[in-house]
Design an enzyme around this catalytic site. Sequence first.
Site, PDB file in Angstrom:
ATOM      1  N   CYS A 182      -6.793   5.733  -1.087  1.00 18.78           N
ATOM      2  CA  CYS A 182      -6.187   4.987  -2.254  1.00 18.78           C
ATOM      3  C   CYS A 182      -7.334   4.082  -2.962  1.00 18.78           C
ATOM      4  O   CYS A 182      -7.209   3.402  -4.014  1.00 18.78           O
ATOM      5  CB  CYS A 182      -5.242   3.898  -1.592  1.00 18.78           C
ATOM      6  SG  CYS A 182      -4.083   4.477  -0.685  1.00 18.78           S
TER       7      CYS A 182
ATOM      8  N   HIS B  69      -4.759  -2.926  -5.570  1.00 17.99           N
ATOM      9  CA  HIS B  69      -3.894  -1.452  -5.112  1.00 17.99           C
ATOM     10  C   HIS B  69      -2.664  -1.994  -4.901  1.00 17.99           C
ATOM     11  O   HIS B  69      -2.273  -2.828  -3.964  1.00 17.99           O
ATOM     12  CB  HIS B  69      -4.900  -1.053  -3.930  1.00 17.99           C
ATOM     13  CG  HIS B  69      -3.854   0.221  -3.448  1.00 17.99           C
ATOM     14  ND1 HIS B  69      -3.384   1.043  -4.168  1.00 17.99           N
ATOM     15  CD2 HIS B  69      -3.706   0.438  -2.302  1.00 17.99           C
ATOM     16  CE1 HIS B  69      -2.696   1.979  -3.370  1.00 17.99           C
ATOM     17  NE2 HIS B  69      -2.803   1.752  -2.097  1.00 17.99           N
TER      18      HIS B  69
ATOM     19  N   ASN C   2       3.776   3.101  -3.434  1.00 17.86           N
ATOM     20  CA  ASN C   2       2.290   3.256  -3.480  1.00 17.86           C
ATOM     21  C   ASN C   2       1.895   4.520  -3.755  1.00 17.86           C
ATOM     22  O   ASN C   2       2.119   5.579  -3.091  1.00 17.86           O
ATOM     23  CB  ASN C   2       1.984   2.787  -1.861  1.00 17.86           C
ATOM     24  CG  ASN C   2       0.299   3.137  -1.700  1.00 17.86           C
ATOM     25  OD1 ASN C   2      -0.387   3.735  -2.653  1.00 17.86           O
ATOM     26  ND2 ASN C   2      -0.109   2.567  -0.484  1.00 17.86           N
TER      27      ASN C   2
HETATM   28  O1  UT7 Z   1      -2.511   2.296   0.637  1.00 23.13           O
HETATM   29  C1  UT7 Z   1      -2.540   1.939   2.079  1.00 23.13           C
HETATM   30  C2  UT7 Z   1      -1.199   2.435   2.490  1.00 23.13           C
HETATM   31  N1  UT7 Z   1      -0.512   1.898   3.523  1.00 23.13           N
HETATM   32  C3  UT7 Z   1      -0.204   0.467   3.756  1.00 23.13           C
HETATM   33  O2  UT7 Z   1      -0.454  -0.358   2.787  1.00 23.13           O
HETATM   34  C4  UT7 Z   1       0.514  -0.154   4.986  1.00 23.13           C
HETATM   35  C5  UT7 Z   1       0.411  -1.455   5.060  1.00 23.13           C
HETATM   36  N2  UT7 Z   1       1.458  -2.001   6.150  1.00 23.13           N
HETATM   37  C6  UT7 Z   1       2.815  -2.411   5.770  1.00 23.13           C
HETATM   38  O3  UT7 Z   1       2.932  -2.534   4.552  1.00 23.13           O
HETATM   39  C7  UT7 Z   1       3.744  -2.812   6.712  1.00 23.13           C
HETATM   40  O4  UT7 Z   1       3.188  -2.943   8.202  1.00 23.13           O
HETATM   41  C8  UT7 Z   1       4.899  -1.865   6.809  1.00 23.13           C
HETATM   42  C9  UT7 Z   1       5.997  -1.870   5.489  1.00 23.13           C
HETATM   43  C10 UT7 Z   1       4.447  -0.287   6.918  1.00 23.13           C
HETATM   44  C11 UT7 Z   1       5.818  -2.198   7.860  1.00 23.13           C
HETATM   45  O5  UT7 Z   1       6.261  -3.579   7.881  1.00 23.13           O
HETATM   46  P1  UT7 Z   1       6.110  -4.670   8.881  1.00 23.13           P
HETATM   47  O6  UT7 Z   1       6.539  -5.852   8.479  1.00 23.13           O
HETATM   48  O7  UT7 Z   1       4.842  -4.639   9.506  1.00 23.13           O
HETATM   49  O8  UT7 Z   1       7.323  -4.052   9.918  1.00 23.13           O
HETATM   50  P2  UT7 Z   1       7.075  -3.585  11.424  1.00 23.13           P
HETATM   51  O9  UT7 Z   1       6.197  -2.277  11.676  1.00 23.13           O
HETATM   52  O10 UT7 Z   1       6.455  -4.711  12.203  1.00 23.13           O
HETATM   53  O11 UT7 Z   1       8.383  -3.436  11.785  1.00 23.13           O
HETATM   54  C12 UT7 Z   1       9.500  -4.552  12.052  1.00 23.13           C
HETATM   55  C13 UT7 Z   1      10.742  -3.787  12.316  1.00 23.13           C
HETATM   56  C14 UT7 Z   1      10.809  -2.843  13.522  1.00 23.13           C
HETATM   57  O12 UT7 Z   1      12.119  -2.979  14.231  1.00 23.13           O
HETATM   58  P3  UT7 Z   1      11.987  -3.865  15.493  1.00 23.13           P
HETATM   59  O13 UT7 Z   1      11.166  -3.125  16.375  1.00 23.13           O
HETATM   60  O14 UT7 Z   1      11.637  -5.211  15.232  1.00 23.13           O
HETATM   61  O15 UT7 Z   1      13.420  -3.840  15.779  1.00 23.13           O
HETATM   62  C15 UT7 Z   1      10.820  -1.615  12.806  1.00 23.13           C
HETATM   63  O16 UT7 Z   1      11.433  -0.436  13.435  1.00 23.13           O
HETATM   64  O17 UT7 Z   1      11.237  -3.268  11.251  1.00 23.13           O
HETATM   65  C16 UT7 Z   1      11.792  -1.667  11.495  1.00 23.13           C
HETATM   66  N3  UT7 Z   1      11.327  -0.747  10.218  1.00 23.13           N
HETATM   67  C17 UT7 Z   1      12.496  -0.590   9.507  1.00 23.13           C
HETATM   68  N4  UT7 Z   1      13.736  -1.161   9.213  1.00 23.13           N
HETATM   69  C18 UT7 Z   1      14.566  -0.773   8.479  1.00 23.13           C
HETATM   70  C19 UT7 Z   1      10.225  -0.306   9.997  1.00 23.13           C
HETATM   71  N5  UT7 Z   1      10.492   0.505   8.886  1.00 23.13           N
HETATM   72  C20 UT7 Z   1      11.694   0.241   8.566  1.00 23.13           C
HETATM   73  C21 UT7 Z   1      12.456   0.640   7.504  1.00 23.13           C
HETATM   74  N6  UT7 Z   1      13.839   0.210   7.238  1.00 23.13           N
HETATM   75  N7  UT7 Z   1      12.337   1.514   6.555  1.00 23.13           N
END
Ligand code: UT7
Length: 320
Positions: free
Chosen positions: A111, A247, A277
């Site tokens: 990225c 970004h 993204n």
């Molecule tokens: O260019 C660089 C590319 N990468 C990035 O920029 C990634 C940066 N990271 C992020 O943007 C975030 O970490 C994510 C959007 C990927 C995830 O958000 P988060 O707030 O860190 O969520 P999490 O991984 O802590 O998940 C929280 C909950 C989990 O459920 P439990 O364990 O609390 O029951 C996940 O299973 O949300 C759940 N979850 C979802 N629920 C519905 C994860 N993805 C989804 C989804 N829909 N798509």
Amino acid sequence: MTARIIGIGAYAPDQVVTNQDLTKFLDTNDAWIRERTGIGARHVSTSEGTSALATEAAKRAIADAGISPEEIEIVIVATSSPDRAFPSAAADVQGAIGAKHAVAFDITAACSGFIYALHIVQGFIQAGIYKTALIIGAYTLSKVLDWTDRSSCILFGDGAGAAVVRADETGVVKTLVGSDGTKNDVLYCQARSLENCLTGGKPELGFMQMDGQEVFKFAVKKVPEIVNAILEETGTDREAVQHYLLHQANIRILEAASRRLKVPMDKIPVNIERYGNTSAASIPILLDEMHRDGRLKRGDTLVMAGFGAGLTWGAALMTW
Ligand code: UT7
């Protein structure tokens, strides 16, 4: 002499996949994706590969610059999702647009790729080696996403953004780039596995793997750090900057950067709602939108900053 962007263009495939569309095959919902990422939809290509997206963005940037493709001396495509392992996507673009005097090659900095490409051509221009360059960020990440992994596939979209860069008295003031290869497993996509006549196996291709929280933590720290560094190193007051083009990875990363930098969100443009993204394409796509709708004025001071797999990061401060 420095590098100045004299033309900008962008292109995304027609097909749009909304969050609602994703719920048909994924355990997710529109509210979660919007709240956690700011994304509402993304473009997904079914027929045009990375080189086709890059070529269309390049044609638009060249038309915007009002130059002939034959004036271009170097073409760099920043991509990690080329159509073929070789030749480069840049070679495809060079041939397709008729930039017959240009040297062409790809770079892989995920990225941060557009900033890396700008950094490279800035060096060539300052050294007096080339005067006119074409840099492109182009990605079809949709083909390397694991569409059963809701924590990663919802984030990304396909697209390309291109800039014609030319030697000028004003333009880029400074670029700043960096890498940390010790964090190379936080976000990656395995290429062909090592299988050959001796191993006898069949090569496997991988999908993107991401530790979202690690990338998030890195981004909210690194983006403000490099923006502050470039302001400091150029002696630029943060209020003197009209736009901070960061970004487009997650709205929460942009908001965290706003808080940490003490820069209001109205100076941090956002289009992630419509594109997701798009990796190295996100900054030039944003530049293109702002150029076309008149938000960018000649003489404006811009800061651009990106981060991504590698881990990599990069920032640029320039006069538009
Ligand atoms: O260019 C660089 C590319 N990468 C990035 O920029 C990634 C940066 N990271 C992020 O943007 C975030 O970490 C994510 C959007 C990927 C995830 O958000 P988060 O707030 O860190 O969520 P999490 O991984 O802590 O998940 C929280 C909950 C989990 O459920 P439990 O364990 O609390 O029951 C996940 O299973 O949300 C759940 N979850 C979802 N629920 C519905 C994860 N993805 C989804 C989804 N829909 N798509």
